[in-house]
Design an enzyme around this catalytic site. Structure first.
Site, mmCIF file in Angstrom:
data_model
loop_
_atom_site.group_PDB
_atom_site.id
_atom_site.type_symbol
_atom_site.label_atom_id
_atom_site.label_comp_id
_atom_site.label_asym_id
_atom_site.label_seq_id
_atom_site.Cartn_x
_atom_site.Cartn_y
_atom_site.Cartn_z
ATOM 1 N N SER A 276 1.077 -1.039 -0.065
ATOM 2 C CA SER A 276 -0.208 0.290 0.063
ATOM 3 C C SER A 276 0.926 0.851 0.230
ATOM 4 C CB SER A 276 -0.670 -0.268 1.518
ATOM 5 O OG SER A 276 -1.643 1.425 1.350
ATOM 6 N N TYR B 195 -1.314 -0.952 11.063
ATOM 7 C CA TYR B 195 -1.958 -1.430 9.209
ATOM 8 C C TYR B 195 -0.579 -0.579 8.378
ATOM 9 C CZ TYR B 195 -3.864 -1.202 4.867
ATOM 10 O OH TYR B 195 -3.849 -1.191 3.016
HETATM 11 P P1 NAD Z 1 -11.765 -6.027 0.221
HETATM 12 O O1 NAD Z 1 -12.055 -5.786 1.880
HETATM 13 O O2 NAD Z 1 -13.059 -5.892 -0.795
HETATM 14 O O3 NAD Z 1 -11.107 -7.466 -0.107
HETATM 15 C C1 NAD Z 1 -10.228 -8.057 1.069
HETATM 16 C C2 NAD Z 1 -10.273 -9.633 0.873
HETATM 17 O O4 NAD Z 1 -9.353 -10.578 1.581
HETATM 18 C C3 NAD Z 1 -11.719 -10.277 1.064
HETATM 19 O O5 NAD Z 1 -12.431 -11.157 -0.002
HETATM 20 C C4 NAD Z 1 -11.536 -11.080 2.249
HETATM 21 O O6 NAD Z 1 -12.550 -11.950 2.928
HETATM 22 C C5 NAD Z 1 -10.385 -11.711 1.841
HETATM 23 N N1 NAD Z 1 -9.714 -12.080 3.438
HETATM 24 C C6 NAD Z 1 -9.873 -11.372 5.055
HETATM 25 N N2 NAD Z 1 -8.634 -11.683 5.370
HETATM 26 C C7 NAD Z 1 -8.292 -13.139 5.036
HETATM 27 C C8 NAD Z 1 -8.204 -14.008 5.308
HETATM 28 N N3 NAD Z 1 -7.552 -14.527 6.696
HETATM 29 N N4 NAD Z 1 -7.739 -15.107 4.372
HETATM 30 C C9 NAD Z 1 -8.006 -15.004 3.200
HETATM 31 N N5 NAD Z 1 -8.529 -14.404 2.858
HETATM 32 C C10 NAD Z 1 -9.253 -12.778 4.026
HETATM 33 O O7 NAD Z 1 -10.362 -4.947 0.404
HETATM 34 P P2 NAD Z 1 -9.603 -4.774 -0.933
HETATM 35 O O8 NAD Z 1 -9.438 -3.011 -1.101
HETATM 36 O O9 NAD Z 1 -9.277 -5.733 -2.638
HETATM 37 O O10 NAD Z 1 -8.121 -5.231 -0.628
HETATM 38 C C11 NAD Z 1 -7.143 -6.078 -1.555
HETATM 39 C C12 NAD Z 1 -6.151 -5.281 -0.688
HETATM 40 O O11 NAD Z 1 -6.072 -4.112 -0.288
HETATM 41 C C13 NAD Z 1 -5.527 -5.510 0.524
HETATM 42 O O12 NAD Z 1 -4.444 -6.672 1.372
HETATM 43 C C14 NAD Z 1 -5.931 -4.321 1.277
HETATM 44 O O13 NAD Z 1 -4.670 -4.047 2.460
HETATM 45 C C15 NAD Z 1 -4.812 -3.415 0.046
HETATM 46 N N6 NAD Z 1 -5.321 -1.937 -0.305
HETATM 47 C C16 NAD Z 1 -6.444 -1.562 -0.994
HETATM 48 C C17 NAD Z 1 -6.314 -0.096 -1.315
HETATM 49 C C18 NAD Z 1 -8.168 0.279 -0.864
HETATM 50 O O14 NAD Z 1 -8.122 1.153 -0.854
HETATM 51 N N7 NAD Z 1 -8.806 -0.795 -0.778
HETATM 52 C C19 NAD Z 1 -5.449 0.869 -0.554
HETATM 53 C C20 NAD Z 1 -3.668 0.260 -0.325
HETATM 54 C C21 NAD Z 1 -3.776 -0.905 -0.333
#
Ligand code: NAD
Length: 253
Positions: free
Chosen positions: A144, A157
């Site tokens: 991130s 985080y």
């Molecule tokens: P999201 O919440 O839409 O999806 C995350 C997925 O991970 C979900 O389907 C959830 O069920 C799954 N998950 C959570 N814990 C788990 C576990 N223990 N085992 C298996 N699966 C698990 O979120 P997203 O925004 O698509 O996030 C994906 C990644 O991107 C994450 O690592 C997040 O930190 C990172 N990220 C997101 C953003 C943002 O703004 N959305 C920004 C930077 C980084």
């Protein structure tokens, strides 16, 4: 430039939603077989249904990335179904707003570090032997922009995402001569459920989020997916140990 892939099988964790689902769909659209892994069984099966409806090939494997037995089972099921693993996108992650550092709890620390750091480490631990046995492969981990700098009120985080970059760079060097590349993507705010949970309750926060990015908007899941596919494709053969921002210019300010 069209992206070409010598590999045939991609695995995506956190593929039931958001960035992971979009990336699983993008791999499938390029003709790869995709293993969809997530805790969320119903939404994971939906990802597979979406891929199949578009003419692609995918398999759902339930997996909690914090559990060693689940991660071992995930790799075993991948080999059983498709016979190999070429690309892994370790993307499952959670975000909890903890307030200032002294206000965070031990439970929050363990939960965030468990999924974001231990989960990525465990997945790489069991993916690397498969890639080594084949003599090639690429891994991309989701960090991130919070892995590159401060994230006020989300210090745990931020620490977890800095750790993802540390794991990525170290593994990249360790396996560089083995034709295994390891990179990270560093998204800023992307329009997913994770974002909506944090911002939708407060429209002012959404406006603030858009304004954080010099391009004047938050990102789309497809824009992260295309960065992940690039890092896996043959054209990125000389790129390893890199943390690629997908941030609308946010970290360039
Ligand atoms: P999201 O919440 O839409 O999806 C995350 C997925 O991970 C979900 O389907 C959830 O069920 C799954 N998950 C959570 N814990 C788990 C576990 N223990 N085992 C298996 N699966 C698990 O979120 P997203 O925004 O698509 O996030 C994906 C990644 O991107 C994450 O690592 C997040 O930190 C990172 N990220 C997101 C953003 C943002 O703004 N959305 C920004 C930077 C980084």
């Amino acid at each position: 430039m069209s992206m070409t892939f010598s590999g045939q099988v991609a695995l995506v964790t956190g593929a039931a939603n958001g960035i992971g689902r979009a990336t699983a769909q993008a791999f499938a659209a390029e003709g790869l077989k995709v293993v969809v892994a997530d805790l969320d069984v119903a939404a994971g099966e939906d990802t597979v249904a979406l891929i199949r409806a578009a003419g692609g090939e995918a398999l759902f494997v339930p997996c909690n990335v914090t559990l060693e037995a689940d991660v071992q089972n995930l790799m075993a099921r991948t080999i059983e179904a498709y016979g190999r693993l070429d690309y892994a996108f370790n993307n499952a992650g959670i975000e909890i707003e903890q307030g200032r550092l002294a206000e965070g709890s031990l439970d929050e620390f363990d939960a965030i570090m468990g999924v974001n750091v231990k989960g990525v480490w465990l997945c790489m631990k069991y993916q690397l032997p498969l890639l080594l046995a084949q003599g090639a492969g690429a891994i991309v981990n989701t960090a991130s922009v919070a892995g590159l700098g401060a994230a006020p009120k989300m210090s745990i985080y931020a620490a977890s995402k800095h750790a993802v970059i540390g794991l990525t760079k170290s593994a990249a060097i360790e396996y560089a001569k083995k034709r295994i590349r390891v990179n990270a993507v560093c998204p800023a705010v992307i329009d997913t459920d994770m974002f909506r949970r944090a911002y939708e309750a407060d429209p002012k926060k959404a406006e603030f989020a858009a304004a954080m990015h010099p391009v004047g908007r938050i990102g789309k899941v497809e824009e992260v997916a295309s960065a992940v596919l690039y890092l896996c494709c043959d054209g990125a053969a000389f790129t390893t140990g890199h943390a690629l921002t997908v941030d609308g210019g946010a970290t360039a300010i």
